[in-house]
Enzyme design. Structure first.
Site, PDB file in Angstrom:
ATOM      1  N   GLY A 210       0.816  -1.207   0.000  1.00 34.59           N
ATOM      2  CA  GLY A 210       0.000   0.000   0.000  1.00 34.59           C
ATOM      3  C   GLY A 210       0.847   1.254   0.000  1.00 34.59           C
ATOM      4  O   GLY A 210       1.989   1.258  -0.478  1.00 34.59           O
ATOM      5  N   SER A 211       0.301   2.306   0.564  1.00 34.56           N
ATOM      6  CA  SER A 211       0.961   3.610   0.554  1.00 34.56           C
ATOM      7  C   SER A 211       2.082   3.673   1.585  1.00 34.56           C
ATOM      8  O   SER A 211       2.115   2.898   2.549  1.00 34.56           O
ATOM      9  CB  SER A 211      -0.059   4.710   0.848  1.00 34.56           C
ATOM     10  OG  SER A 211      -0.503   4.615   2.200  1.00 34.56           O
ATOM     11  N   GLU A 232       5.522  -3.586   1.040  1.00 35.23           N
ATOM     12  CA  GLU A 232       5.716  -3.160  -0.354  1.00 35.23           C
ATOM     13  C   GLU A 232       4.918  -1.884  -0.525  1.00 35.23           C
ATOM     14  O   GLU A 232       3.691  -1.901  -0.493  1.00 35.23           O
ATOM     15  CB  GLU A 232       5.255  -4.254  -1.310  1.00 35.23           C
ATOM     16  CG  GLU A 232       5.735  -4.024  -2.741  1.00 35.23           C
ATOM     17  CD  GLU A 232       4.661  -3.437  -3.625  1.00 35.23           C
ATOM     18  OE1 GLU A 232       4.628  -2.180  -3.739  1.00 35.23           O
ATOM     19  OE2 GLU A 232       3.875  -4.196  -4.186  1.00 35.23           O
ATOM     20  N   CYS A 266       2.143  -0.672  -8.932  1.00 40.03           N
ATOM     21  CA  CYS A 266       3.342  -0.199  -8.236  1.00 40.03           C
ATOM     22  C   CYS A 266       4.582  -0.358  -9.108  1.00 40.03           C
ATOM     23  O   CYS A 266       5.507   0.442  -9.026  1.00 40.03           O
ATOM     24  CB  CYS A 266       3.522  -0.960  -6.928  1.00 40.03           C
ATOM     25  SG  CYS A 266       2.172  -0.726  -5.757  1.00 40.03           S
TER      26      CYS A 266
END
Length: 464
Positions: A210-211, A232, A266
Protein backbone atom coordinates in the site's frame (compact mmCIF):
# COMPACT_ATOMS: atom_id res chain seq x y z
CA UNK A 1 -14.22 4.89 3.49
CA UNK A 2 -17.42 2.83 3.43
CA UNK A 3 -17.07 -0.85 2.63
CA UNK A 4 -18.77 -0.94 -0.74
CA UNK A 5 -18.59 -1.98 -4.37
CA UNK A 6 -18.67 1.23 -6.43
CA UNK A 7 -18.36 0.75 -10.18
CA UNK A 8 -15.57 3.16 -11.23
CA UNK A 9 -16.82 3.21 -14.83
CA UNK A 10 -20.15 4.72 -13.75
CA UNK A 11 -19.72 5.95 -10.17
CA UNK A 12 -22.69 3.77 -9.20
CA UNK A 13 -22.78 2.12 -5.77
CA UNK A 14 -23.51 -1.52 -6.56
CA UNK A 15 -23.50 -3.03 -3.09
CA UNK A 16 -22.64 -2.04 0.48
CA UNK A 17 -21.43 -4.21 3.37
CA UNK A 18 -21.69 -3.97 7.13
CA UNK A 19 -18.46 -3.84 9.07
CA UNK A 20 -17.69 -6.71 11.42
CA UNK A 21 -18.74 -6.12 15.00
CA UNK A 22 -16.10 -6.38 17.71
CA UNK A 23 -17.41 -9.72 18.97
CA UNK A 24 -17.35 -11.16 15.44
CA UNK A 25 -13.80 -9.90 14.91
CA UNK A 26 -12.61 -11.50 18.15
CA UNK A 27 -14.23 -14.79 17.15
CA UNK A 28 -12.35 -14.78 13.85
CA UNK A 29 -9.00 -14.04 15.52
CA UNK A 30 -9.64 -16.77 18.09
CA UNK A 31 -10.52 -19.22 15.32
CA UNK A 32 -7.33 -18.36 13.42
CA UNK A 33 -5.23 -18.93 16.54
CA UNK A 34 -6.88 -22.26 17.35
CA UNK A 35 -6.79 -23.46 13.75
CA UNK A 36 -3.07 -22.78 13.46
CA UNK A 37 -2.38 -25.13 16.36
CA UNK A 38 -3.64 -28.06 14.27
CA UNK A 39 -2.99 -26.83 10.73
CA UNK A 40 0.73 -26.36 11.40
CA UNK A 41 1.02 -30.14 11.95
CA UNK A 42 -0.33 -31.02 8.50
CA UNK A 43 2.13 -32.21 5.89
CA UNK A 44 3.11 -30.56 2.63
CA UNK A 45 1.25 -33.20 0.64
CA UNK A 46 -2.04 -32.42 2.40
CA UNK A 47 -1.59 -28.67 2.05
CA UNK A 48 -0.67 -29.08 -1.62
CA UNK A 49 -3.88 -31.01 -2.27
CA UNK A 50 -5.91 -28.13 -0.85
CA UNK A 51 -3.89 -25.58 -2.83
CA UNK A 52 -4.26 -27.45 -6.13
CA UNK A 53 -8.01 -27.65 -5.51
CA UNK A 54 -8.12 -23.88 -4.98
CA UNK A 55 -6.18 -23.38 -8.21
CA UNK A 56 -8.67 -25.60 -10.01
CA UNK A 57 -11.50 -23.37 -8.79
CA UNK A 58 -9.71 -20.20 -9.92
CA UNK A 59 -9.24 -21.64 -13.39
CA UNK A 60 -12.79 -22.95 -13.62
CA UNK A 61 -14.27 -19.65 -12.39
CA UNK A 62 -11.80 -17.29 -14.12
CA UNK A 63 -14.52 -15.49 -16.07
CA UNK A 64 -16.65 -14.93 -12.96
CA UNK A 65 -13.64 -13.75 -10.97
CA UNK A 66 -12.64 -11.41 -13.80
CA UNK A 67 -16.06 -9.75 -13.91
CA UNK A 68 -15.88 -9.27 -10.15
CA UNK A 69 -12.52 -7.48 -10.37
CA UNK A 70 -13.58 -5.34 -13.34
CA UNK A 71 -16.76 -4.29 -11.57
CA UNK A 72 -15.01 -3.34 -8.34
CA UNK A 73 -11.83 -1.63 -9.56
CA UNK A 74 -12.19 -1.07 -13.30
CA UNK A 75 -9.35 -3.04 -14.89
CA UNK A 76 -10.13 -4.36 -18.36
CA UNK A 77 -11.86 -7.72 -18.47
CA UNK A 78 -8.93 -9.31 -20.32
CA UNK A 79 -6.47 -8.07 -17.69
CA UNK A 80 -8.74 -9.32 -14.91
CA UNK A 81 -8.99 -12.78 -16.43
CA UNK A 82 -5.20 -12.94 -16.78
CA UNK A 83 -4.92 -12.01 -13.11
CA UNK A 84 -7.22 -14.86 -12.10
CA UNK A 85 -5.15 -17.35 -14.10
CA UNK A 86 -1.95 -15.92 -12.66
CA UNK A 87 -3.31 -16.65 -9.19
CA UNK A 88 -3.84 -20.27 -10.17
CA UNK A 89 -0.27 -20.45 -11.48
CA UNK A 90 1.08 -19.00 -8.22
CA UNK A 91 -0.92 -21.49 -6.16
CA UNK A 92 0.40 -24.43 -8.14
CA UNK A 93 3.96 -23.11 -7.95
CA UNK A 94 3.93 -23.13 -4.16
CA UNK A 95 2.01 -26.38 -3.95
CA UNK A 96 4.77 -27.99 -6.00
CA UNK A 97 7.82 -26.29 -4.44
CA UNK A 98 7.00 -25.59 -0.77
CA UNK A 99 8.53 -28.83 0.51
CA UNK A 100 11.73 -28.11 -1.41
CA UNK A 101 11.94 -24.49 -0.25
CA UNK A 102 11.36 -25.40 3.40
CA UNK A 103 13.43 -28.57 3.54
CA UNK A 104 15.81 -29.00 6.46
CA UNK A 105 19.25 -27.45 5.91
CA UNK A 106 21.79 -29.82 7.48
CA UNK A 107 25.32 -28.75 8.28
CA UNK A 108 27.60 -30.83 6.06
CA UNK A 109 30.08 -31.50 8.87
CA UNK A 110 28.28 -31.30 12.23
CA UNK A 111 31.45 -32.30 14.06
CA UNK A 112 32.82 -28.81 13.53
CA UNK A 113 30.22 -27.59 16.05
CA UNK A 114 30.62 -30.64 18.27
CA UNK A 115 27.38 -32.31 17.21
CA UNK A 116 26.27 -35.56 15.65
CA UNK A 117 23.60 -33.66 13.73
CA UNK A 118 23.13 -29.93 13.18
CA UNK A 119 20.58 -28.30 10.92
CA UNK A 120 18.22 -25.41 10.29
CA UNK A 121 14.48 -26.09 10.13
CA UNK A 122 11.77 -23.76 8.81
CA UNK A 123 8.61 -23.71 10.91
CA UNK A 124 5.45 -21.57 10.54
CA UNK A 125 4.97 -18.54 12.79
CA UNK A 126 1.18 -18.51 13.24
CA UNK A 127 -1.67 -16.19 12.22
CA UNK A 128 -0.48 -13.43 9.86
CA UNK A 129 -2.45 -10.27 9.07
CA UNK A 130 -2.35 -9.19 5.41
CA UNK A 131 -3.34 -5.57 4.65
CA UNK A 132 -3.86 -5.50 0.91
CA UNK A 133 -4.62 -2.91 -1.82
CA UNK A 134 -7.27 -2.82 -4.53
CA UNK A 135 -5.16 -2.56 -7.69
CA UNK A 136 -4.53 -6.31 -8.06
CA UNK A 137 -7.26 -7.48 -5.72
CA UNK A 138 -6.62 -11.20 -6.24
CA UNK A 139 -2.93 -11.48 -7.17
CA UNK A 140 -1.65 -9.18 -4.41
CA UNK A 141 -3.39 -11.37 -1.86
CA UNK A 142 -2.38 -14.65 -3.49
CA UNK A 143 1.32 -13.90 -3.49
CA UNK A 144 1.01 -13.75 0.31
CA UNK A 145 -1.65 -16.41 0.85
CA UNK A 146 -0.24 -19.24 -1.27
CA UNK A 147 3.22 -19.34 0.35
CA UNK A 148 1.90 -18.57 3.84
CA UNK A 149 -0.64 -21.39 3.78
CA UNK A 150 1.81 -23.83 2.24
CA UNK A 151 4.28 -23.01 5.03
CA UNK A 152 1.64 -23.92 7.64
CA UNK A 153 0.61 -20.41 8.66
CA UNK A 154 -2.97 -19.14 8.65
CA UNK A 155 -4.10 -15.83 7.14
CA UNK A 156 -6.30 -12.93 8.15
CA UNK A 157 -7.09 -10.55 5.28
CA UNK A 158 -7.91 -6.87 5.71
CA UNK A 159 -8.55 -5.93 2.09
CA UNK A 160 -9.16 -2.48 0.61
CA UNK A 161 -12.67 -1.21 1.35
CA UNK A 162 -13.60 -0.83 -2.34
CA UNK A 163 -13.07 -4.52 -3.25
CA UNK A 164 -15.16 -6.36 -0.60
CA UNK A 165 -16.58 -8.92 -3.01
CA UNK A 166 -13.10 -9.89 -4.15
CA UNK A 167 -12.09 -10.25 -0.51
CA UNK A 168 -15.06 -12.48 0.30
CA UNK A 169 -14.45 -14.61 -2.79
CA UNK A 170 -10.91 -15.32 -1.63
CA UNK A 171 -12.10 -16.62 1.74
CA UNK A 172 -14.77 -18.68 0.02
CA UNK A 173 -12.46 -20.25 -2.56
CA UNK A 174 -10.05 -21.52 0.12
CA UNK A 175 -12.96 -22.93 2.12
CA UNK A 176 -14.41 -24.70 -0.93
CA UNK A 177 -10.97 -26.08 -1.78
CA UNK A 178 -10.98 -27.98 1.50
CA UNK A 179 -8.73 -25.89 3.72
CA UNK A 180 -9.89 -26.34 7.34
CA UNK A 181 -12.19 -23.58 8.60
CA UNK A 182 -10.20 -20.62 9.86
CA UNK A 183 -7.10 -21.14 7.69
CA UNK A 184 -7.94 -18.03 5.68
CA UNK A 185 -10.47 -15.42 6.79
CA UNK A 186 -11.54 -12.07 5.39
CA UNK A 187 -12.10 -9.25 7.87
CA UNK A 188 -14.51 -6.58 6.60
CA UNK A 189 -13.27 -3.76 8.82
CA UNK A 190 -12.12 -0.16 8.49
CA UNK A 191 -8.44 0.77 8.52
CA UNK A 192 -8.69 2.34 11.98
CA UNK A 193 -9.16 -1.14 13.48
CA UNK A 194 -5.96 -2.59 12.06
CA UNK A 195 -3.86 -1.43 15.02
CA UNK A 196 -5.84 -3.45 17.55
CA UNK A 197 -5.32 -6.59 15.46
CA UNK A 198 -1.60 -5.94 15.10
CA UNK A 199 -1.32 -5.56 18.87
CA UNK A 200 -3.24 -8.77 19.56
CA UNK A 201 -0.71 -11.36 20.82
CA UNK A 202 -2.47 -14.08 18.81
CA UNK A 203 -1.47 -12.34 15.55
CA UNK A 204 2.25 -12.86 15.13
CA UNK A 205 3.22 -10.97 11.96
CA UNK A 206 1.94 -8.72 9.20
CA UNK A 207 2.39 -7.96 5.52
CA UNK A 208 1.22 -4.80 3.80
CA UNK A 209 1.13 -3.60 0.24
CA UNK A 210 0.00 0.00 0.00
CA UNK A 211 0.96 3.61 0.55
CA UNK A 212 4.05 4.84 2.35
CA UNK A 213 2.00 6.36 5.23
CA UNK A 214 0.17 3.06 5.73
CA UNK A 215 3.47 1.20 5.71
CA UNK A 216 4.98 3.56 8.25
CA UNK A 217 2.01 3.02 10.54
CA UNK A 218 2.09 -0.77 10.35
CA UNK A 219 5.88 -0.86 10.73
CA UNK A 220 5.74 1.42 13.79
CA UNK A 221 3.06 -0.63 15.51
CA UNK A 222 4.74 -3.96 14.74
CA UNK A 223 8.09 -2.52 15.78
CA UNK A 224 6.58 -1.57 19.11
CA UNK A 225 5.17 -5.09 19.43
CA UNK A 226 8.36 -6.72 18.05
CA UNK A 227 6.52 -8.48 15.24
CA UNK A 228 7.88 -9.34 11.81
CA UNK A 229 6.63 -7.36 8.80
CA UNK A 230 6.98 -7.36 5.03
CA UNK A 231 6.19 -4.05 3.33
CA UNK A 232 5.72 -3.16 -0.35
CA UNK A 233 5.01 0.55 -0.57
CA UNK A 234 4.90 1.42 -4.22
CA UNK A 235 7.35 2.96 -6.60
CA UNK A 236 8.13 5.50 -9.27
CA UNK A 237 9.93 3.17 -11.62
CA UNK A 238 12.34 4.46 -14.28
CA UNK A 239 12.28 3.23 -17.89
CA UNK A 240 15.61 4.16 -19.48
CA UNK A 241 16.18 4.01 -23.25
CA UNK A 242 19.70 4.17 -24.71
CA UNK A 243 20.79 4.59 -28.38
CA UNK A 244 21.49 0.89 -28.99
CA UNK A 245 17.92 -0.12 -28.09
CA UNK A 246 15.33 -1.28 -30.59
CA UNK A 247 13.20 1.89 -30.50
CA UNK A 248 10.03 0.35 -31.93
CA UNK A 249 10.13 -2.47 -29.39
CA UNK A 250 11.04 -0.10 -26.57
CA UNK A 251 8.26 2.37 -27.42
CA UNK A 252 5.61 -0.34 -27.68
CA UNK A 253 6.68 -1.88 -24.39
CA UNK A 254 6.86 1.56 -22.77
CA UNK A 255 3.18 2.15 -23.50
CA UNK A 256 2.21 -1.23 -22.08
CA UNK A 257 4.47 -0.69 -19.07
CA UNK A 258 2.84 2.65 -18.31
CA UNK A 259 -0.87 1.91 -18.84
CA UNK A 260 -1.00 -1.68 -17.56
CA UNK A 261 -3.82 -2.00 -15.03
CA UNK A 262 -5.07 1.44 -16.14
CA UNK A 263 -1.73 2.85 -14.97
CA UNK A 264 -2.33 1.70 -11.40
CA UNK A 265 0.53 -0.66 -10.73
CA UNK A 266 3.34 -0.20 -8.24
CA UNK A 267 5.78 -1.66 -10.78
CA UNK A 268 4.41 0.23 -13.77
CA UNK A 269 7.06 2.32 -15.51
CA UNK A 270 6.33 5.94 -14.63
CA UNK A 271 9.45 7.98 -15.49
CA UNK A 272 10.79 7.57 -19.03
CA UNK A 273 14.41 8.65 -19.29
CA UNK A 274 15.68 8.80 -22.87
CA UNK A 275 19.17 9.48 -24.22
CA UNK A 276 19.26 12.82 -26.01
CA UNK A 277 20.50 11.22 -29.24
CA UNK A 278 17.23 9.30 -29.66
CA UNK A 279 14.92 11.45 -27.57
CA UNK A 280 12.95 12.97 -30.44
CA UNK A 281 12.56 9.68 -32.32
CA UNK A 282 11.45 7.77 -29.22
CA UNK A 283 9.08 10.54 -28.14
CA UNK A 284 7.36 10.58 -31.52
CA UNK A 285 6.76 6.82 -31.41
CA UNK A 286 5.77 6.78 -27.74
CA UNK A 287 3.31 9.67 -27.90
CA UNK A 288 1.72 8.36 -31.10
CA UNK A 289 1.07 5.00 -29.46
CA UNK A 290 -0.31 6.60 -26.29
CA UNK A 291 -2.73 8.68 -28.40
CA UNK A 292 -4.01 5.55 -30.15
CA UNK A 293 -5.18 3.90 -26.95
CA UNK A 294 -8.92 3.58 -26.49
CA UNK A 295 -10.29 4.69 -23.13
CA UNK A 296 -13.70 3.35 -22.19
CA UNK A 297 -15.88 0.65 -20.69
CA UNK A 298 -13.53 -1.99 -19.24
CA UNK A 299 -16.03 -4.72 -20.15
CA UNK A 300 -15.68 -3.90 -23.86
CA UNK A 301 -13.02 -6.05 -25.61
CA UNK A 302 -11.79 -3.09 -27.66
CA UNK A 303 -10.97 -0.97 -24.58
CA UNK A 304 -7.28 -0.47 -23.80
CA UNK A 305 -7.59 1.69 -20.67
CA UNK A 306 -10.47 1.64 -18.22
CA UNK A 307 -11.24 4.09 -15.40
CA UNK A 308 -9.14 4.96 -12.39
CA UNK A 309 -10.41 2.88 -9.47
CA UNK A 310 -11.55 5.70 -7.18
CA UNK A 311 -12.73 9.27 -7.48
CA UNK A 312 -10.01 10.42 -5.08
CA UNK A 313 -7.42 8.60 -7.15
CA UNK A 314 -8.35 10.60 -10.23
CA UNK A 315 -8.27 13.83 -8.22
CA UNK A 316 -4.74 12.97 -7.04
CA UNK A 317 -3.60 12.45 -10.64
CA UNK A 318 -5.10 15.76 -11.72
CA UNK A 319 -3.36 17.59 -8.89
CA UNK A 320 0.06 16.32 -9.94
CA UNK A 321 -0.49 17.06 -13.62
CA UNK A 322 -1.92 20.53 -12.97
CA UNK A 323 0.96 21.35 -10.61
CA UNK A 324 3.50 20.42 -13.27
CA UNK A 325 1.74 22.36 -16.02
CA UNK A 326 1.41 25.46 -13.85
CA UNK A 327 5.18 25.30 -13.22
CA UNK A 328 6.02 25.11 -16.94
CA UNK A 329 5.78 21.44 -17.97
CA UNK A 330 4.44 20.56 -21.42
CA UNK A 331 1.64 18.07 -22.01
CA UNK A 332 2.27 16.15 -25.24
CA UNK A 333 -1.01 14.21 -25.11
CA UNK A 334 -3.91 13.79 -22.70
CA UNK A 335 -3.91 15.87 -19.53
CA UNK A 336 -7.67 16.60 -19.35
CA UNK A 337 -10.40 14.46 -17.85
CA UNK A 338 -13.17 13.56 -20.28
CA UNK A 339 -16.79 14.56 -19.78
CA UNK A 340 -19.31 12.01 -18.59
CA UNK A 341 -19.76 9.57 -15.71
CA UNK A 342 -17.04 7.42 -14.22
CA UNK A 343 -13.49 8.16 -13.10
CA UNK A 344 -11.70 8.12 -16.43
CA UNK A 345 -8.39 9.84 -17.15
CA UNK A 346 -6.67 9.75 -20.57
CA UNK A 347 -3.20 8.35 -21.30
CA UNK A 348 -0.97 11.37 -20.78
CA UNK A 349 2.66 12.25 -21.54
CA UNK A 350 4.38 15.21 -19.86
CA UNK A 351 7.85 16.59 -20.52
CA UNK A 352 9.89 19.58 -19.40
CA UNK A 353 9.71 18.40 -15.78
CA UNK A 354 11.94 20.11 -13.21
CA UNK A 355 12.87 19.32 -9.63
CA UNK A 356 10.49 21.91 -8.18
CA UNK A 357 7.46 20.04 -9.53
CA UNK A 358 5.74 17.49 -7.31
CA UNK A 359 5.64 14.97 -10.14
CA UNK A 360 9.45 14.82 -10.13
CA UNK A 361 9.45 12.94 -6.81
CA UNK A 362 5.91 11.68 -6.23
CA UNK A 363 4.35 8.54 -7.65
CA UNK A 364 1.56 9.09 -10.19
CA UNK A 365 -0.92 6.22 -9.78
CA UNK A 366 -2.63 6.45 -13.14
CA UNK A 367 -1.88 6.51 -16.90
CA UNK A 368 0.51 9.49 -16.83
CA UNK A 369 4.08 9.21 -18.18
CA UNK A 370 6.85 11.64 -17.25
CA UNK A 371 9.41 12.06 -20.04
CA UNK A 372 13.03 13.11 -19.35
CA UNK A 373 16.04 13.79 -21.58
CA UNK A 374 19.46 12.46 -20.48
CA UNK A 375 22.81 13.44 -21.99
CA UNK A 376 24.51 10.12 -21.16
CA UNK A 377 24.29 7.05 -18.96
CA UNK A 378 25.51 8.95 -15.91
CA UNK A 379 22.70 11.50 -16.14
CA UNK A 380 20.18 8.75 -16.87
CA UNK A 381 21.17 6.99 -13.65
CA UNK A 382 21.15 10.25 -11.72
CA UNK A 383 17.57 10.97 -12.79
CA UNK A 384 16.49 7.36 -12.23
CA UNK A 385 17.84 7.26 -8.68
CA UNK A 386 16.64 10.76 -7.71
CA UNK A 387 13.61 9.44 -5.87
CA UNK A 388 12.89 7.99 -2.45
CA UNK A 389 11.39 4.89 -4.10
CA UNK A 390 13.26 1.79 -5.26
CA UNK A 391 10.86 -0.92 -6.36
CA UNK A 392 11.30 -1.88 -10.03
CA UNK A 393 13.30 -0.46 -12.93
CA UNK A 394 13.68 -0.96 -16.67
CA UNK A 395 16.61 -0.23 -18.98
CA UNK A 396 16.76 -0.68 -22.74
CA UNK A 397 20.18 -1.19 -24.27
CA UNK A 398 21.99 -3.82 -26.33
CA UNK A 399 25.37 -2.66 -25.06
CA UNK A 400 26.65 -5.26 -22.56
CA UNK A 401 28.72 -2.74 -20.61
CA UNK A 402 25.68 -0.48 -20.24
CA UNK A 403 23.55 -3.42 -19.18
CA UNK A 404 25.99 -4.29 -16.41
CA UNK A 405 26.14 -0.65 -15.33
CA UNK A 406 22.35 -0.49 -14.99
CA UNK A 407 22.20 -3.81 -13.14
CA UNK A 408 24.82 -2.56 -10.69
CA UNK A 409 23.84 1.09 -10.23
CA UNK A 410 20.04 1.27 -10.44
CA UNK A 411 18.74 1.62 -6.88
CA UNK A 412 15.85 -0.83 -7.04
CA UNK A 413 14.71 -4.22 -5.86
CA UNK A 414 14.37 -5.35 -9.47
CA UNK A 415 16.12 -4.49 -12.73
CA UNK A 416 14.64 -5.62 -16.05
CA UNK A 417 16.81 -5.17 -19.15
CA UNK A 418 14.97 -4.88 -22.51
CA UNK A 419 11.60 -5.73 -20.97
CA UNK A 420 9.01 -4.42 -18.55
CA UNK A 421 8.95 -5.26 -14.86
CA UNK A 422 6.65 -8.18 -14.08
CA UNK A 423 6.06 -10.16 -10.89
CA UNK A 424 6.65 -13.88 -11.35
CA UNK A 425 6.16 -16.58 -8.70
CA UNK A 426 9.61 -17.88 -9.69
CA UNK A 427 11.46 -14.61 -8.88
CA UNK A 428 11.77 -12.71 -5.58
CA UNK A 429 9.74 -9.50 -5.48
CA UNK A 430 10.30 -6.44 -3.32
CA UNK A 431 11.93 -3.06 -3.05
CA UNK A 432 14.54 -0.94 -1.38
CA UNK A 433 14.58 2.61 0.03
CA UNK A 434 11.02 3.75 0.78
CA UNK A 435 9.49 1.10 -1.44
CA UNK A 436 9.64 -1.19 1.58
CA UNK A 437 11.53 -4.22 2.78
CA UNK A 438 11.28 -7.99 2.79
CA UNK A 439 10.53 -10.18 -0.19
CA UNK A 440 7.52 -11.92 -1.67
CA UNK A 441 7.49 -14.82 -4.13
CA UNK A 442 10.13 -17.45 -4.95
CA UNK A 443 11.79 -19.29 -2.05
CA UNK A 444 12.37 -16.02 -0.21
CA UNK A 445 8.65 -15.29 -0.03
CA UNK A 446 7.65 -18.52 1.68
CA UNK A 447 10.50 -18.21 4.20
CA UNK A 448 9.53 -14.68 5.30
CA UNK A 449 6.87 -15.97 7.70
CA UNK A 450 8.83 -18.91 9.06
CA UNK A 451 11.04 -19.32 12.09
CA UNK A 452 14.40 -20.69 10.99
CA UNK A 453 15.12 -22.85 14.00
CA UNK A 454 18.69 -24.01 14.70
CA UNK A 455 18.83 -27.65 15.84
CA UNK A 456 21.93 -29.15 17.48
CA UNK A 457 21.95 -32.82 18.48
CA UNK A 458 24.80 -34.37 20.41
CA UNK A 459 25.61 -38.00 21.09
CA UNK A 460 24.35 -37.95 24.66
CA UNK A 461 27.38 -39.94 25.78
CA UNK A 462 30.20 -38.59 27.91
CA UNK A 463 33.56 -38.42 26.18
CA UNK A 464 36.20 -40.83 27.48
Amino acid sequence: MAIATINPATGETVRTFDELGEAELQEKIALAHERWRTYRTTGFQERAAYMHAAADLFEKEADVVARLMTTEMGKTLAAARNEALKCAHGMRYYAEHAAEFLADEPLADPSQVGAERALGRYQPLGPVLAVMPWNFPMWQVMRFAAPALMAGNVGLLKHASNVPQCALYLEDVFRRAGFPEGCFQTLLISSKRVESILRDPRVVAATLTGSEPAGRSVAAICGDEVKHTVLELGGSDPFIVMPSADLDHAAATAVDARVQNNGQSCIAAKRFIVHTGIFDAFTEKFVARMRELKVGDPFEPSTDVGPVATEQGRADIEELVDDAVSAGATVLCGGQRPDGPGWFYPPTVITGITRDMRIYLEEVFGPVASLYRAADIDEALEIANATSFGLGSNAWTNDEAEQERFVTDLEAGQVFINGKTVSYPELPFGGTKRSGYGRELAAHGIREFCNLKTIWIGSGAASS
